[in-house]
Design an enzyme around this catalytic site. Structure first.
Site, PDB file in Angstrom:
ATOM      1  N   ARG A 144      -2.592 -10.077  12.379  1.00 26.31           N
ATOM      2  CA  ARG A 144      -2.935  -8.942  11.514  1.00 26.31           C
ATOM      3  C   ARG A 144      -3.710  -9.411  10.282  1.00 26.31           C
ATOM      4  O   ARG A 144      -4.622  -8.731   9.816  1.00 26.31           O
ATOM      5  CB  ARG A 144      -1.663  -8.190  11.114  1.00 26.31           C
ATOM      6  CG  ARG A 144      -0.999  -7.466  12.290  1.00 26.31           C
ATOM      7  CD  ARG A 144       0.424  -7.073  11.988  1.00 26.31           C
ATOM      8  NE  ARG A 144       0.501  -6.133  10.885  1.00 26.31           N
ATOM      9  CZ  ARG A 144       1.588  -5.961  10.138  1.00 26.31           C
ATOM     10  NH1 ARG A 144       2.665  -6.707  10.352  1.00 26.31           N
ATOM     11  NH2 ARG A 144       1.596  -5.080   9.174  1.00 26.31           N
ATOM     12  N   ARG A 169      10.417  -3.828  11.525  1.00 23.96           N
ATOM     13  CA  ARG A 169       9.302  -3.475  12.400  1.00 23.96           C
ATOM     14  C   ARG A 169       9.121  -4.525  13.492  1.00 23.96           C
ATOM     15  O   ARG A 169       9.294  -5.721  13.259  1.00 23.96           O
ATOM     16  CB  ARG A 169       8.015  -3.358  11.581  1.00 23.96           C
ATOM     17  CG  ARG A 169       7.978  -2.106  10.742  1.00 23.96           C
ATOM     18  CD  ARG A 169       6.827  -2.099   9.769  1.00 23.96           C
ATOM     19  NE  ARG A 169       5.553  -2.481  10.364  1.00 23.96           N
ATOM     20  CZ  ARG A 169       4.382  -2.012   9.937  1.00 23.96           C
ATOM     21  NH1 ARG A 169       4.326  -1.160   8.942  1.00 23.96           N
ATOM     22  NH2 ARG A 169       3.267  -2.428  10.491  1.00 23.96           N
ATOM     23  N   ARG A 179     -10.552   1.199   7.992  1.00 24.24           N
ATOM     24  CA  ARG A 179     -10.069  -0.166   8.171  1.00 24.24           C
ATOM     25  C   ARG A 179     -11.193  -1.119   8.580  1.00 24.24           C
ATOM     26  O   ARG A 179     -11.009  -2.324   8.570  1.00 24.24           O
ATOM     27  CB  ARG A 179      -8.968  -0.190   9.235  1.00 24.24           C
ATOM     28  CG  ARG A 179      -8.120  -1.440   9.230  1.00 24.24           C
ATOM     29  CD  ARG A 179      -7.056  -1.374  10.291  1.00 24.24           C
ATOM     30  NE  ARG A 179      -6.100  -0.317  10.041  1.00 24.24           N
ATOM     31  CZ  ARG A 179      -4.817  -0.528   9.767  1.00 24.24           C
ATOM     32  NH1 ARG A 179      -4.348  -1.747   9.718  1.00 24.24           N
ATOM     33  NH2 ARG A 179      -4.011   0.485   9.570  1.00 24.24           N
ATOM     34  N   ARG A 230      11.103  -6.927   4.799  1.00 27.12           N
ATOM     35  CA  ARG A 230      10.961  -5.478   4.740  1.00 27.12           C
ATOM     36  C   ARG A 230      11.508  -4.760   5.976  1.00 27.12           C
ATOM     37  O   ARG A 230      11.628  -5.331   7.060  1.00 27.12           O
ATOM     38  CB  ARG A 230       9.499  -5.101   4.535  1.00 27.12           C
ATOM     39  CG  ARG A 230       8.603  -5.300   5.731  1.00 27.12           C
ATOM     40  CD  ARG A 230       7.195  -4.819   5.422  1.00 27.12           C
ATOM     41  NE  ARG A 230       6.329  -4.916   6.591  1.00 27.12           N
ATOM     42  CZ  ARG A 230       5.125  -4.396   6.646  1.00 27.12           C
ATOM     43  NH1 ARG A 230       4.632  -3.758   5.613  1.00 27.12           N
ATOM     44  NH2 ARG A 230       4.397  -4.521   7.751  1.00 27.12           N
ATOM     45  N   LYS A 255       0.814  -1.211   0.000  1.00 22.17           N
ATOM     46  CA  LYS A 255       0.000   0.000   0.000  1.00 22.17           C
ATOM     47  C   LYS A 255       0.850   1.264   0.000  1.00 22.17           C
ATOM     48  O   LYS A 255       0.526   2.221  -0.681  1.00 22.17           O
ATOM     49  CB  LYS A 255      -0.940   0.015   1.212  1.00 22.17           C
ATOM     50  CG  LYS A 255      -2.006  -1.064   1.198  1.00 22.17           C
ATOM     51  CD  LYS A 255      -3.086  -0.810   2.238  1.00 22.17           C
ATOM     52  CE  LYS A 255      -2.535  -0.677   3.647  1.00 22.17           C
ATOM     53  NZ  LYS A 255      -1.907  -1.928   4.119  1.00 22.17           N
TER      54      LYS A 255
END
Length: 216
Positions: free
Chosen positions: A168, A157, A91, A130, A17
């Site tokens: 998630r 992260r 969301r 990532r 995104k």
């Protein structure tokens, strides 16, 4: 042809995104609202909203609707005339209904919803590679230690692990997919399916083609 000025971008965790938000912002001259970035600002400012948000984010949980809604309403109130993109909001269907109600009160509305429908297996592989910039929030999958945009430190992260990802993803399927379907039922969703790894530019091109068809 429709004029597209107000965009919503939805997708699963680590679906790309952020990359596609930057593409859309450049292609359509949009000002981007990232709820993640706004929440980080509140946290850094040690505000009441920030402390509430932090308690949930530390546990890889979604921040409650009422907290997010307050932040977004404040931002939108100052951007009636600005072409914009909402990244990460709404969301949940409750947030989508709140957004629709707020926009109607101002005589406005969302023009199009871009849905990045990325396969779970592909996202899991991406997630493990990532990193996120500690300052500007840029996310990359190339293993950089320094942010290519602002030069700050890049870190993995805290919620980028398989256990947290599973939670998630469950939230995405139970809360966010219904949002995409909510807008699809209104004829407002442009769905882009991604099942194999490829260059982000390829996905951007597909989004552009589908938006052109949508606006005709």
């Amino acid at each position: 042809m429709k004029t597209l000025k107000r965009f919503v971008l939805v997708g699963g965790p680590a679906s790309g995104k952020g990359t596609q938000a930057r593409y859309l912002a450049q292609a359509f001259g949009l000002h981007t609202l990232s709820t993640g970035a706004l929440l980080r600002q509140e946290i850094e400012a040690c505000s009441d909203l920030g402390r509430q948000a932090q308690s949930f984010m530390d546990r890889a949980m979604l921040v409650p609707d009422e907290v997010v809604n307050d932040i977004v309403r404040g931002w939108l109130s100052n951007n009636d005339e600005t072409p914009w993109l909402l990244d990460g909001y709404p969301r949940t269907v409750a947030q989508a209904e709140t957004l629709d109600s707020f926009m109607r009160e101002r005589g406005l509305g969302v023009d199009v919803v871009v849905w990045l429908d990325v396969a779970r297996e592909l996202i899991e592989a991406r997630m493990l590679k990532r990193k996120e910039c500690t300052k500007c929030g840029l996310i990359t999958r190339d293993g950089e230690s320094v942010c290519p945009d602002c030069g700050s430190e890049m870190r993995v992260r805290a919620d980028d692990n398989l256990e947290a990802f599973a939670r998630r993803w469950q939230d995405y399927e139970s809360l966010t997919v219904p949002v995409a379907n909510y807008y699809a039922a209104k004829g407002m969703a442009v769905r882009v399916r991604v099942t194999e790894e490829g260059e982000p530019e390829e996905v951007s091109l597909r989004i552009s083609q589908k938006l052109k068809e949508f606006a005709e």
